[in-house]
Design a protein around this motif. Structure first.
Motif, PDB file in Angstrom:
ATOM      1  N   ILE A   5      13.311  -9.404   8.936  1.00 35.69           N
ATOM      2  CA  ILE A   5      14.396  -9.670   7.993  1.00 35.69           C
ATOM      3  C   ILE A   5      14.078  -8.916   6.699  1.00 35.69           C
ATOM      4  CG2 ILE A   5      15.763 -11.454   6.836  1.00 35.69           C
ATOM      5  CD1 ILE A   5      15.661 -11.815   9.886  1.00 35.69           C
ATOM      6  N   ALA A   6      14.939  -7.986   6.338  1.00 36.38           N
ATOM      7  CA  ALA A   6      14.734  -7.211   5.105  1.00 36.38           C
ATOM      8  C   ALA A   6      15.127  -8.052   3.893  1.00 36.38           C
ATOM      9  CB  ALA A   6      15.568  -5.936   5.165  1.00 36.38           C
ATOM     10  N   ALA A   7      14.783  -7.562   2.716  1.00 32.76           N
ATOM     11  CA  ALA A   7      15.050  -8.318   1.485  1.00 32.76           C
ATOM     12  C   ALA A   7      16.537  -8.605   1.303  1.00 32.76           C
ATOM     13  CB  ALA A   7      14.512  -7.533   0.289  1.00 32.76           C
ATOM     14  N   ASP A   8      17.404  -7.716   1.821  1.00 30.91           N
ATOM     15  CA  ASP A   8      18.850  -7.947   1.675  1.00 30.91           C
ATOM     16  C   ASP A   8      19.404  -8.843   2.786  1.00 30.91           C
ATOM     17  OD1 ASP A   8      18.844  -6.374   3.917  1.00 30.91           O
ATOM     18  OD2 ASP A   8      20.072  -4.758   3.086  1.00 30.91           O
ATOM     19  N   ALA A  24       7.897  -3.547  12.491  1.00 28.55           N
ATOM     20  CA  ALA A  24       8.564  -4.109  11.300  1.00 28.55           C
ATOM     21  C   ALA A  24       8.405  -3.161  10.120  1.00 28.55           C
ATOM     22  CB  ALA A  24       7.963  -5.478  10.972  1.00 28.55           C
ATOM     23  N   PHE A  25       7.225  -2.602   9.974  1.00 29.14           N
ATOM     24  CA  PHE A  25       6.966  -1.665   8.872  1.00 29.14           C
ATOM     25  C   PHE A  25       7.826  -0.404   9.026  1.00 29.14           C
ATOM     26  CE2 PHE A  25       4.258   1.709   6.925  1.00 29.14           C
ATOM     27  CZ  PHE A  25       4.382   1.289   5.609  1.00 29.14           C
ATOM     28  N   ALA A  26       8.014   0.033  10.263  1.00 29.04           N
ATOM     29  CA  ALA A  26       8.852   1.225  10.501  1.00 29.04           C
ATOM     30  C   ALA A  26      10.285   0.963  10.047  1.00 29.04           C
ATOM     31  CB  ALA A  26       8.817   1.602  11.982  1.00 29.04           C
ATOM     32  N   VAL A  27      10.789  -0.226  10.340  1.00 24.23           N
ATOM     33  CA  VAL A  27      12.173  -0.560   9.941  1.00 24.23           C
ATOM     34  C   VAL A  27      12.278  -0.655   8.419  1.00 24.23           C
ATOM     35  CG1 VAL A  27      13.959  -2.342  10.046  1.00 24.23           C
ATOM     36  CG2 VAL A  27      12.693  -1.719  12.116  1.00 24.23           C
ATOM     37  N   LEU A  28      11.293  -1.290   7.798  1.00 24.85           N
ATOM     38  CA  LEU A  28      11.340  -1.424   6.333  1.00 24.85           C
ATOM     39  C   LEU A  28      11.189  -0.055   5.657  1.00 24.85           C
ATOM     40  CD1 LEU A  28       9.120  -4.622   5.981  1.00 24.85           C
ATOM     41  CD2 LEU A  28      11.620  -4.486   5.792  1.00 24.85           C
ATOM     42  N   SER A  29      10.426   0.838   6.291  1.00 28.10           N
ATOM     43  CA  SER A  29      10.250   2.190   5.736  1.00 28.10           C
ATOM     44  C   SER A  29      11.501   3.025   5.929  1.00 28.10           C
ATOM     45  CB  SER A  29       9.081   2.913   6.434  1.00 28.10           C
ATOM     46  OG  SER A  29       7.914   2.168   6.345  1.00 28.10           O
ATOM     47  N   LYS A  53       0.826  -1.223   0.000  1.00 28.45           N
ATOM     48  CA  LYS A  53       0.000   0.000   0.000  1.00 28.45           C
ATOM     49  C   LYS A  53       0.849   1.257   0.000  1.00 28.45           C
ATOM     50  CE  LYS A  53      -3.658   2.314   2.607  1.00 28.45           C
ATOM     51  NZ  LYS A  53      -4.602   2.237   3.716  1.00 28.45           N
ATOM     52  N   TYR A  54       1.915   1.235   0.766  1.00 27.36           N
ATOM     53  CA  TYR A  54       2.721   2.454   0.918  1.00 27.36           C
ATOM     54  C   TYR A  54       4.040   2.392   0.140  1.00 27.36           C
ATOM     55  CZ  TYR A  54      -0.699   3.677   4.447  1.00 27.36           C
ATOM     56  OH  TYR A  54      -1.883   3.977   5.087  1.00 27.36           O
ATOM     57  N   SER A  55       4.152   1.428  -0.785  1.00 26.80           N
ATOM     58  CA  SER A  55       5.343   1.318  -1.653  1.00 26.80           C
ATOM     59  C   SER A  55       6.631   1.259  -0.835  1.00 26.80           C
ATOM     60  CB  SER A  55       5.401   2.504  -2.627  1.00 26.80           C
ATOM     61  OG  SER A  55       4.242   2.560  -3.400  1.00 26.80           O
ATOM     62  N   VAL A  56       6.645   0.347   0.110  1.00 27.66           N
ATOM     63  CA  VAL A  56       7.811   0.147   0.976  1.00 27.66           C
ATOM     64  C   VAL A  56       8.363  -1.249   0.691  1.00 27.66           C
ATOM     65  CG1 VAL A  56       8.408  -0.272   3.410  1.00 27.66           C
ATOM     66  CG2 VAL A  56       7.082   1.754   2.769  1.00 27.66           C
ATOM     67  N   PRO A  57       9.704  -1.450   0.723  1.00 25.67           N
ATOM     68  CA  PRO A  57      10.251  -2.791   0.456  1.00 25.67           C
ATOM     69  C   PRO A  57       9.673  -3.850   1.403  1.00 25.67           C
ATOM     70  CG  PRO A  57      12.007  -1.153   0.566  1.00 25.67           C
ATOM     71  CD  PRO A  57      10.751  -0.448   0.980  1.00 25.67           C
ATOM     72  N   HIS A  58       9.550  -5.038   0.872  1.00 26.08           N
ATOM     73  CA  HIS A  58       8.979  -6.128   1.674  1.00 26.08           C
ATOM     74  C   HIS A  58      10.012  -6.698   2.660  1.00 26.08           C
ATOM     75  CE1 HIS A  58       5.019  -6.900  -0.337  1.00 26.08           C
ATOM     76  NE2 HIS A  58       5.579  -6.016  -1.149  1.00 26.08           N
ATOM     77  N   GLY A  59       9.511  -7.383   3.659  1.00 26.29           N
ATOM     78  CA  GLY A  59      10.364  -8.045   4.634  1.00 26.29           C
ATOM     79  C   GLY A  59       9.567  -9.114   5.344  1.00 26.29           C
ATOM     80  N   GLU A  60      10.214  -9.812   6.276  1.00 24.17           N
ATOM     81  CA  GLU A  60       9.525 -10.910   6.964  1.00 24.17           C
ATOM     82  C   GLU A  60       9.753 -10.813   8.469  1.00 24.17           C
ATOM     83  OE1 GLU A  60       9.274 -15.795   7.016  1.00 24.17           O
ATOM     84  OE2 GLU A  60      10.893 -14.798   5.953  1.00 24.17           O
ATOM     85  N   ILE A  61       8.680 -10.967   9.219  1.00 21.51           N
ATOM     86  CA  ILE A  61       8.773 -10.999  10.677  1.00 21.51           C
ATOM     87  C   ILE A  61       9.084 -12.434  11.099  1.00 21.51           C
ATOM     88  CG2 ILE A  61       7.501 -10.707  12.844  1.00 21.51           C
ATOM     89  CD1 ILE A  61       5.713  -8.665  11.267  1.00 21.51           C
ATOM     90  N   VAL A  62      10.090 -12.600  11.938  1.00 24.88           N
ATOM     91  CA  VAL A  62      10.415 -13.942  12.436  1.00 24.88           C
ATOM     92  C   VAL A  62      10.591 -13.881  13.951  1.00 24.88           C
ATOM     93  CG1 VAL A  62      11.573 -14.652  10.312  1.00 24.88           C
ATOM     94  CG2 VAL A  62      12.904 -13.616  12.143  1.00 24.88           C
ATOM     95  N   MET A  63      10.398 -15.014  14.595  1.00 25.79           N
ATOM     96  CA  MET A  63      10.667 -15.119  16.036  1.00 25.79           C
ATOM     97  C   MET A  63      12.066 -15.680  16.193  1.00 25.79           C
ATOM     98  SD  MET A  63       9.626 -14.881  19.166  1.00 25.79           S
ATOM     99  CE  MET A  63       7.907 -15.026  19.602  1.00 25.79           C
ATOM    100  N   ASP A  64      12.864 -15.026  17.008  1.00 23.54           N
ATOM    101  CA  ASP A  64      14.247 -15.475  17.169  1.00 23.54           C
ATOM    102  C   ASP A  64      14.654 -15.259  18.621  1.00 23.54           C
ATOM    103  OD1 ASP A  64      16.857 -16.183  16.901  1.00 23.54           O
ATOM    104  OD2 ASP A  64      17.478 -14.402  15.797  1.00 23.54           O
ATOM    105  N   GLY A  65      14.925 -16.343  19.320  1.00 19.30           N
ATOM    106  CA  GLY A  65      15.358 -16.219  20.712  1.00 19.30           C
ATOM    107  C   GLY A  65      14.323 -15.586  21.612  1.00 19.30           C
TER     108      GLY A  65
END
Lengths: 236, 359
Positions: free
Chosen positions: A33-36, A197-202, A15-27
């Motif tokens: 996790i960003a696309a890179d 997560a959206f804030a970090v990707l933005s 919707k806001y033209s921001v790069p995609h990423g994935e939320i994961v549970m870790d520890g």
């Protein structure tokens, strides 16, 4: 729930033209996790709007000459150390100041009372407990006391959080606070994880800042127990 | 999806500034221009530094930006009909402010004009996109309190007339100069005209229409206003639901020319609360709470700092969806007509001192 949260994150990214990423549970904590491949610790309280508004009251000088923070958090079980980490990070982020010392007294592993000093001489008290009955709704309070003005996320003459809707029926009383129409249907905890997560990707610049803050808050939370054990002020 | 090229017109409505962030952030929109009613409105607009060019003439704006597809008509109620005609002639989709007009002949003309032009005309009733209202609707649909028996609702605010003077003008707000009642020096066009939301919500929540309405005005809190600022409304819906509304300007304000910090005297400048009694229980609801609170600058008064305000996001999303996918908005002119008729009935009741039947 991760799948649904990631669907919501993808919706916002689209919707806001921001790069995609994935939320994961870790520890035991969430990361995005960003696309890179960059992994960023999520600090959801930093995007929670009541905290954002409180911080703004300092930034825009509605409050002047901040003196003391009084934070409290009481939950039904869970990790006391995680609670402490969150409240300590919240305090430092809200003031944009480093914690330089703390002294803590704890009761077993269920309650902690901490006095914190910041680099600008501001003090903070952090009260945490995990002894609400099972399924009890979390209780918290975040008060900023300044030479000009006091701000809080609790209304005057109330001791516990208020809600937007109260339903009184034969089945008892139920309470609801909905804060985000774009993410309606998620719990508020989930909403702030998705929004973080959206804030970090933005703003990928947040990644290094949040990863560093996570390391610091872990150290601070550990220092609480060290202070209690040693009976000494821990300096940083 | 190709972004909708959008513009704002007039910029004199109290909700004008609430669109700025959404129009900028939403990637489905391309906010290309604005035109102000006059130099004063332009000066206020420029305080917000949107970076979007602002003209003093709609003709000039459309000449310079012939690709505009839709507009937000952020104008006084009395301007709406001429602006609807202006836009319809150009095939421009319209987001109308919450009161298209109180004149029902004009209202029907607006419906005809929009239907003939084949344009989307969505009425701005942003409470439908408020997450608390969405929850409330869901609880009612889920039958949590059973059939609705009674609704009490407040839509109480400070008075915006010092920043938006047309809201204190009977001609600009109500559309004409009509005395409230015999022997009363005031005219229609005040607090009631500012607060359609609860009239709309009771229809939306019950699925019923208004059957009877009674309304009474009280002495004004602001003695220098020539329109009403305090009134109460009660009555029955077609499904038997009893209701009681307070749509007053009962919260006092500093008389600021531009809304900003320190506007309110009472801590909470705007409230929409509902208490709904059903056959199986009661719901109490604060659509704009809880928040955060302070007593800092500029006036050191205890103040509600609103925390959750994203109604405009959903509202604009629906507008774009309707334009691109040829849908009818949830709140369209035809749906909204009965709400306006009910508000007119309040004024009739005030004039006659007795309940008014509708439908």
């Amino acid at each position: 729930m991760n799948a649904k949260m990631n669907e919501a994150l993808a919706f916002l990214s689209e919707k806001y033209s921001v790069p995609h990423g994935e939320i994961v549970m870790d520890g035991g904590r969430y990361k995005v996790i960003a696309a890179d491949g960059t992994a960023t610790a999520l600090l959801p309280w930093r995007v929670e709007r009541r905290f954002f508004e409180l911080k703004n009251l300092i930034l825009n000088k509605t409050l002047e000459r901040v003196s003391t923070l009084r934070f409290a958090s009481i939950t039904a079980g869970g990790s006391l150390k995680e609670q402490l980490a969150r409240e300590l990070d919240l305090a430092a982020w809200m003031l944009n100041e480093k914690i330089i010392s703390l002294y803590a007294v704890c009761a077993k592993d269920v309650a902690a009372n901490v006095i914190v000093k910041f680099g600008n001489d501001v003090s903070a008290s952090i009260e945490c407990s995990t002894k609400l009955p099972a399924d009890g709704r979390p209780i918290d309070r975040h008060e900023i006391i300044a030479g000009r003005g006091i701000a809080s996320d609790q209304a005057v003459d109330t001791q516990i959080p208020q809600y937007s809707i109260y339903a009184f029926t034969d089945k008892g009383e139920e309470r609801y606070t909905d804060v985000d129409s774009e993410l309606f249907g998620f719990s508020n905890d989930e909403i702030w994880i998705i929004r973080a997560a959206f804030a970090v990707l933005s703003n990928p610049g947040l990644s290094a800042e949040w990863n560093s803050a996570e390391k610091t808050m872990n150290e601070l939370a550990a220092a609480v127990f060290e202070s209690d054990r040693s009976g000494s002020v821990i300096k940083f | 999806m190709k972004p909708v090229k959008i513009a704002m017109m007039s910029l004199t409505h109290g909700h004008t500034r609430k669109y700025y962030q959404t129009l900028r952030d939403n990637s489905k929109l391309d906010w290309v221009a604005s035109c102000a009613e006059d130099q004063t409105a332009k000066d206020v607009y420029e305080l917000y530094k949107t970076g979007v060019p602002c003209y003093l003439s709609a003709e000039e704006m459309f000449e310079k930006h012939p690709d505009i597809e839709a507009v937000v008509l952020a104008s006084a109620n009395s301007k709406h009909l001429e602006q609807v005609k202006f836009c319809a002639e150009r095939g421009i989709h319209i987001l109308s402010m919450k009161i298209p007009t109180f004149n029902m002949e004009e209202y029907d003309e607006m419906i005809r004009i929009c239907d003939k032009a084949g344009i989307v005309c969505q009425v701005e009733l942003e409470m439908h996109y408020n997450p608390v209202v969405i929850r409330l609707k869901k609880l009612l649909q889920d039958g949590v309190i059973g059939k609705i028996l009674s609704v009490q609702a407040t839509n109480i605010t400070l008075s915006p007339v010092w920043a938006f003077p047309w809201q204190g003008s009977p001609e600009a707000s109500f559309g004409s100069r009509v005395p409230l009642k015999s022997g009363d020096a005031r005219f229609r066009g005040g607090a009631l005209c500012d607060h359609p939301h609860i009239f709309d919500l009771v229809r939306w929540l019950t699925g019923a229409d208004f059957k009877t309405i009674y309304s009474a005005v009280a002495p004004n809190l602001r003695e220098d206003l020539e329109v009403e600022d305090m009134l109460l409304v009660n009555g029955k819906m077609s499904d038997g639901t009893a209701f009681l509304f307070d749509p007053s300007w009962s919260r006092m304000e500093e008389r600021l020319k531009v809304p900003g910090p320190g506007w309110e005297v009472f801590p909470k400048r705007m409230e929409v609360n509902l208490t709904i009694t059903g056959e199986k229980g009661v719901l109490v609801c604060d659509c704009f709470g809880p928040n955060v609170y302070h007593n800092g600058a500029p006036n050191d008064r205890y103040t509600v700092q609103y925390t959750y305000f994203d109604e405009w996001v959903g509202l604009i999303d629906e507008f774009v969806d309707c334009i691109r996918n040829h849908k009818e908005p949830m709140i369209n002119l035809k749906w909204h007509k009965q709400t306006i008729e009910a508000m007119n009935a309040c004024y009739e009741s005030i004039a006659e001192g007795s309940p008014v039947k509708l439908g």
